[in-house]
Design an enzyme around this catalytic site. Structure first.
Site, PDB file in Angstrom:
ATOM      1  N   VAL A   1      -1.607   3.859  17.421  1.00 49.66           N
ATOM      2  CA  VAL A   1      -1.985   2.629  16.715  1.00 49.66           C
ATOM      3  C   VAL A   1      -1.289   1.410  17.333  1.00 49.66           C
ATOM      4  CG1 VAL A   1      -2.106   1.473  14.479  1.00 49.66           C
ATOM      5  CG2 VAL A   1      -2.341   3.962  14.594  1.00 49.66           C
TER       6      VAL A   1
ATOM      7  N   GLU B   1      -3.915  -2.374   5.018  1.00 46.32           N
ATOM      8  CA  GLU B   1      -5.325  -1.975   5.063  1.00 46.32           C
ATOM      9  C   GLU B   1      -5.539  -0.752   5.958  1.00 46.32           C
ATOM     10  OE1 GLU B   1      -8.426  -3.503   3.459  1.00 46.32           O
ATOM     11  OE2 GLU B   1      -8.588  -1.400   3.984  1.00 46.32           O
TER      12      GLU B   1
ATOM     13  N   VAL C   1      -5.479   3.383   4.876  1.00 40.56           N
ATOM     14  CA  VAL C   1      -6.564   4.186   4.277  1.00 40.56           C
ATOM     15  C   VAL C   1      -7.873   3.905   5.004  1.00 40.56           C
ATOM     16  CG1 VAL C   1      -7.893   4.692   2.178  1.00 40.56           C
ATOM     17  CG2 VAL C   1      -5.470   4.091   1.996  1.00 40.56           C
TER      18      VAL C   1
ATOM     19  N   LYS D   1      -3.415   8.933   0.870  1.00 40.96           N
ATOM     20  CA  LYS D   1      -4.414   7.862   0.822  1.00 40.96           C
ATOM     21  C   LYS D   1      -5.014   7.760  -0.587  1.00 40.96           C
ATOM     22  CE  LYS D   1      -5.446   8.387   5.737  1.00 40.96           C
ATOM     23  NZ  LYS D   1      -6.202   9.182   6.712  1.00 40.96           N
TER      24      LYS D   1
ATOM     25  N   GLY E   1      -8.186   6.870  14.757  1.00 42.83           N
ATOM     26  CA  GLY E   1      -8.344   6.531  16.174  1.00 42.83           C
ATOM     27  C   GLY E   1      -7.758   5.164  16.471  1.00 42.83           C
TER      28      GLY E   1
HETATM   29  N1  HSE Z   1      -4.584  11.558  10.832  1.00 47.52           N
HETATM   30  C1  HSE Z   1      -5.329  10.582  10.112  1.00 47.52           C
HETATM   31  C2  HSE Z   1      -6.760  11.085   9.956  1.00 47.52           C
HETATM   32  C3  HSE Z   1      -5.276   9.275  10.827  1.00 47.52           C
HETATM   33  O1  HSE Z   1      -7.142  12.013  10.658  1.00 47.52           O
HETATM   34  O2  HSE Z   1      -7.486  10.570   9.120  1.00 47.52           O
HETATM   35  C4  HSE Z   1      -5.845   8.109  10.083  1.00 47.52           C
HETATM   36  O3  HSE Z   1      -5.126   7.825   8.912  1.00 47.52           O
END
Ligand code: HSE
Length: 397
Positions: A12, A123, A126, A199, A297
């Protein structure tokens, strides 16, 4: 020139540096000034095009008056928690994709942000690039939110899709998800439902304004899921999806949980595949609104982070709509929640009917797969006690 810093240069963090460079002109138009990543906090200096920006000292960021916003992409709680507290208290805005930190310490960090009059924005925590938290705090505020549910883990959905559509092996697809930058550093959190659970807590906190703490939320992932059940479900008109769900309960209070579900093919959620996430928000005026996009991603998650950076600079005052109160003790065990259930048992359709009364048989041989009428989770457990249960899932229809 506006300066920001990034802590951590993983998937990220790297995406954030690249996006700030790539979209410099449009970001400048929105801010009225150019934006630059001035410093990047590292554990080790690495060879990189961004090497000149790297520092090993947190104080270089904390004490730099030019740095107005810090993007925390370290992940986990320990160092990320400590640094975020210090930065907020020092009057810097913090933006993060760190769902564990927001789910576990968000209320406290937002309190520090409030006292310092700055923003703590998340943001990206999630739904990757999907702006669903802004929907809860801004664009759907006219509603009383009654339920939020959806596919919240890109890695699990990617694995499920590739195993069921392409017959790929679990380990191979997981490796692919890691190579694509979808999975967590420890992918156990992805496949055991913990990431989706965090989340779900964040969604619940913002939807209801009261804290739902992760330890109260039952979390089940895809690790134990059998492809046999996926096949039976598909033949009966259902997709199998890992769903995180939080809702108001009829008697007051709220519940939350994460588990694989049979999702009716009539619902758009059942067609969400690959790394895509979808979140459905049910408001008392809008009814169901669905948000769909890439849930993990580098670029989608960086998009949410950089958008939050711009927002913190455009609206630098702390915003009360982003906070939530302490747990008020009104969390209800999701076992109280009623729905139809899918069971696969080592036994006959007659055994199923003897236990549950009316059932819809999906397949019968030495094993029987069937759907119950609507019962609570507690009832489903009690009624299935005499049976040899091989699989059990809720149904969303
Ligand atoms: N590892 C998480 C997923 C990354 O696969 O959704 C994004 O939050």
């Amino acid at each position: 020139m506006i300066s920001i810093a990034i802590m951590g240069l993983g998937t990220v963090g790297t995406g954030v540096v690249k996006l700030v460079e790539e979209n410099a002109a449009s970001i400048q138009r929105k801010l009225g000034e150019p934006l630059q990543v001035k410093s990047i906090l590292m554990r080790r200096i690495k060879e990189s095009p961004y090497q000149s920006k790297m520092t090993l000292k947190f104080a270089d960021i904390l004490e730099d008056p030019e740095i107005r916003v810090v993007v925390e992409t370290i992940g986990g709680v320990e160092a990320a928690y400590d640094y975020t507290r210090q930065l907020l208290a020092a009057g810097k805005h913090v933006v993060t994709a760190n769902k564990q930190l927001v789910a576990e310490k968000g209320r406290e960090l937002l309190q520090i942000a409030k006292e310092a009059g700055v923003n703590y924005l998340f943001e990206a925590s999630v739904g990757g690039g999907i702006p669903v938290l802004h929907a809860l705090t801004q664009t759907l505020v006219a509603n009383r939110i009654d339920e939020v549910y959806g596919i919240l883990n890109g890695t699990s959905n990617f694995i499920l899709t590739n195993m069921t559509r392409n017959g790929a092996m679990f380990e191979d697809v997981l490796r692919d998800a890691q190579a694509k930058g979808y999975a967590e550093a420890d992918p156990t959190a992805d496949v055991q439902g913990i990431d989706a659970g965090r989340k779900t807590c964040i969604l619940a906190n913002l939807a209801f304004g009261v804290e739902v703490t992760p330890e109260k939320v039952p979390m089940e992932g895809i690790a134990e899921l059998s492809l046999k059940d996926v096949g039976i479900a598909e033949a009966a008109g259902y997709g199998v999806k890992l769903v995180g769900r939080t809702l108001r309960m009829p008697g007051g209070g709220r519940t939350a949980y994460v588990a694989p579900h049979l999702v009716s093919r009539e619902l758009p959620l059942s067609n969400v595949e690959d790394v895509f996430n979808a979140v459905v928000v049910r408001g008392n005026a809008t009814e169901e609104v669905m948000f769909y996009g890439r849930g993990a991603g580098e670029r989608p998650t960086a998009s949410a982070c950089v958008s939050d950076v711009v927002e913190a600079l455009q609206n630098p005052k702390y915003r009360p709509e982003i906070g939530w109160q302490q747990d008020d003790g009104a969390f209800v065990d999701p076992a109280q929640l009623s729905s139809r259930f899918y069971f696969r048992i080592a036994g006959s359709a007659a055994d199923a009917a003897a236990a549950f009364g009316q059932v819809e048989v999906l397949s019968e041989s030495e094993e029987t797969a069937f759907l119950t009428e609507s019962v609570s989770g507690e009832q489903a457990d009690q009624l299935s006690q005499p049976l040899k249960v091989l699989a059990r899932m809720r149904v969303l229809a």
